[in-house]
Scaffold this active site. Sequence first.
Site, short mmCIF file in Angstrom:
data_model
loop_
_atom_site.label_atom_id
_atom_site.label_comp_id
_atom_site.label_asym_id
_atom_site.label_seq_id
_atom_site.Cartn_x
_atom_site.Cartn_y
_atom_site.Cartn_z
N ASP A 285 1.53 -16.47 -0.06
CA ASP A 285 1.04 -15.15 0.31
C ASP A 285 -0.21 -15.35 1.17
OD1 ASP A 285 0.94 -12.01 -1.54
OD2 ASP A 285 0.53 -12.46 0.55
C1 GLC Z 1 -0.23 -9.34 1.51
C2 GLC Z 1 0.70 -9.05 0.36
C3 GLC Z 1 2.13 -9.45 0.61
C4 GLC Z 1 2.46 -9.27 2.08
C5 GLC Z 1 1.62 -10.29 2.84
C6 GLC Z 1 1.84 -10.19 4.36
O1 GLC Z 1 -1.43 -9.89 1.01
O2 GLC Z 1 0.32 -9.56 -0.91
O3 GLC Z 1 2.96 -8.64 -0.24
O4 GLC Z 1 3.84 -9.50 2.30
O5 GLC Z 1 0.24 -10.18 2.57
O6 GLC Z 1 1.43 -8.96 4.81
#
Ligand code: GLC
Length: 735
Positions: free
Chosen positions: A265
């Site tokens: 993430d």
């Molecule tokens: C964010 C979220 C995740 C998302 C990613 C890209 O922090 O936790 O769900 O897909 O970043 O945007």
Amino acid sequence: MKETQLIELLNDMSLEEKVMQLVQAPGGLFDDNAAITGIADVNNSNAIKYKIGSTLSIWGEEKLKKIQQEYMEKQPHHIPILFMLDVINGHKTVFPCPLAQGATFDPELVKEGAQAAALESAADGIHVTFSPMADLSRDARWGRVMESTGEDPYLNGIMAAAMTEGYQGELKDNAIDENHVAACVKHFAAYGGAVAGRDYNNVELSEYALRDQYLPAYQKAIDAGAKMVMTSFNTLDGIPSSGNKRLMNEILRKDMGFDGVLISDWGAVGEMVNHGYAQDLSDAAYKGIKAGVDIDMCSDSYPKNLEKLVNDGMISMEELDKCVYRVLKLKNELGLFENPNRSSKEKADSVLLCEKHRALARKAVAKSLVLLKNDEEILPLKADKIAFIGPYIEGEDIRSAWSVSTDDKDNVSIREGAVKAFEGSGTEIRFAKGCTVLDNDSLLTRDSFHIDNWEETNAELLEEALETAKWADVVVMCLGEHTFQSGECTSRTNITLSLIQQKLLNAVAEVNSNIVSLIMEGRPIELGMVCELSKAVMITWFPGTEGGNGILDVITGRALPEGRLPMSFPHSVGQEPLNYNSFKTGRPKPATGNGDFTSRYLDSPNTPLFAFGYGLTYTTFEYSEVSLDKSQMSSQDKITATARIKNTGKCEGTETVQLYLCDVSGSRVRPVKELKGFKKVSLKAGEEATVSFEICEAMLRFWTDENKFASEKGQFICYIGPDSATTNSALFELR
Ligand code: GLC
């Protein structure tokens, strides 16, 4: 490209090229209008712009085609870049938020919505969506419950598989065609179990809870062919997911059979330093690779440290190649080597926000609405003078906070929906905003939605609202959370409507008792006061582009309510986390009496205000007792459980008949009941139908004390009813 060619390409790449294929940097590198969905100030050095393997949060067919062209010209082997985006509930046509989609109990509809989202986002240049989110969500304080499909492992698994199939389409030879995108199931693992419902917090779970309750929905998405998995921010067993070798190598890849790309993430690899698990970014990069994390999303760990770790022999070229190969393989399965730009302007113009998708979104809204109360059959609306009062009579933010690529101007507000619905009907309608969505002291108001002269503004709005309420036969209150009160980093310790909205509702109730309350929200909130003051209460969630039309379809009776709660709604936040499929305890509180020396609260019931699976229709249904074709089964056998359902009301309706099973005792304690099936049955007034479910041995399996999934002989209770509170049951035995 053939696999042999892919291997040749891999072997011909420099070490730097290989490392950079494992780096994802923000779309802001390429475009000022990129959405920011993480900590913005990272990885924005132009030096890596034409070397990274993927980017995120930019879209637009022409824009991405141009970026891809420039990128491939500069990339030494002309390897195409991957464009990824959070297409969470639609791309340009926004569907109801995922929690609302869970409320439809309609996987086919959810799959169609994902197909529409894939078609639109692929046409707009996207290759991968960061969806489905399959996190089990039992704590309404956690704002990301909005992105889940709720508290039940079975429902979540069905919905995660439906979304995955919708996004990816039929995989022919593992390939994803240009009308579909790769799915990324997230957040692995058990992010929804954050302690105290506070986002990014640690997760403390037994292996039993993890295996039996939290992992099954991810497994269903993997079984449906999800090409990517995203790590979660939280720790499990004190180890951050992005460095958790056992979780990723043993459980995800070996036990669950996932062989696709594992992406972190946003920043999560680098954040192992903040967790106190990595000494520095180099150590974080080392731990990420050892856990099999293929792509470092937007942290500086991999780009600044991997080359040295390989040159120093800390990470072998073979380990690195495994990660790089998985990324190249994904690009190949998307056909990018042959066709780096799978989209076209013509296709984008023809599918984005097309009438077919709007109609599907409108249908999804109608099916997601959950009717919780309808005294005196005040709904469907049948009055001459109707007032729509509340902050949600207009305002376009009726889509979820995760609708990053949409234009709010495309949304249909409740006001617009109402004007259209009552045009030429003879019914007079009026509107009054009544108040602002938020209180003046809320964090969101202070930081982003400040209103000058807030008190005076609301005094005027209130006065106008009361005049309108006095005029009306029926008042439709349009209330709810602010759209940015749910989603990432929006945990709340107080899950009520804002005080200013409570004040408005109380004031209106003083002058008009015929109140229908519509509640926009991304999580269960406390509804006791709303239910006391309203004759009807309907949960609209965050309905998206066709919100106004879908809601008016149902409250005017053009469509019938059939949504069911995908999460328990508590009497108070003090009950959270709250889920129907809890354990019995050694001192279960009896249904009657105050339960001295049993598992109870002094100041609240144990049960929810509204149960998982609950929802009303405009008619009523009666269930016969459960009947079983036999009362014993072997592991080779099946039992057929049936109940007759009768429409005992005055109009047609669709009932979501639910099957629950309870394993009376086992080598580990078992939940009081668990959802194991559901079927929708539409009946006209007076009509009856028999609904049957087949119970097989596989449905009885759980994570036993031998640390494997298996069924155990003994007594089971089979329930068939309208929601998880049903007591309509019959006993059977597995021999
Ligand atoms: C964010 C979220 C995740 C998302 C990613 C890209 O922090 O936790 O769900 O897909 O970043 O945007």
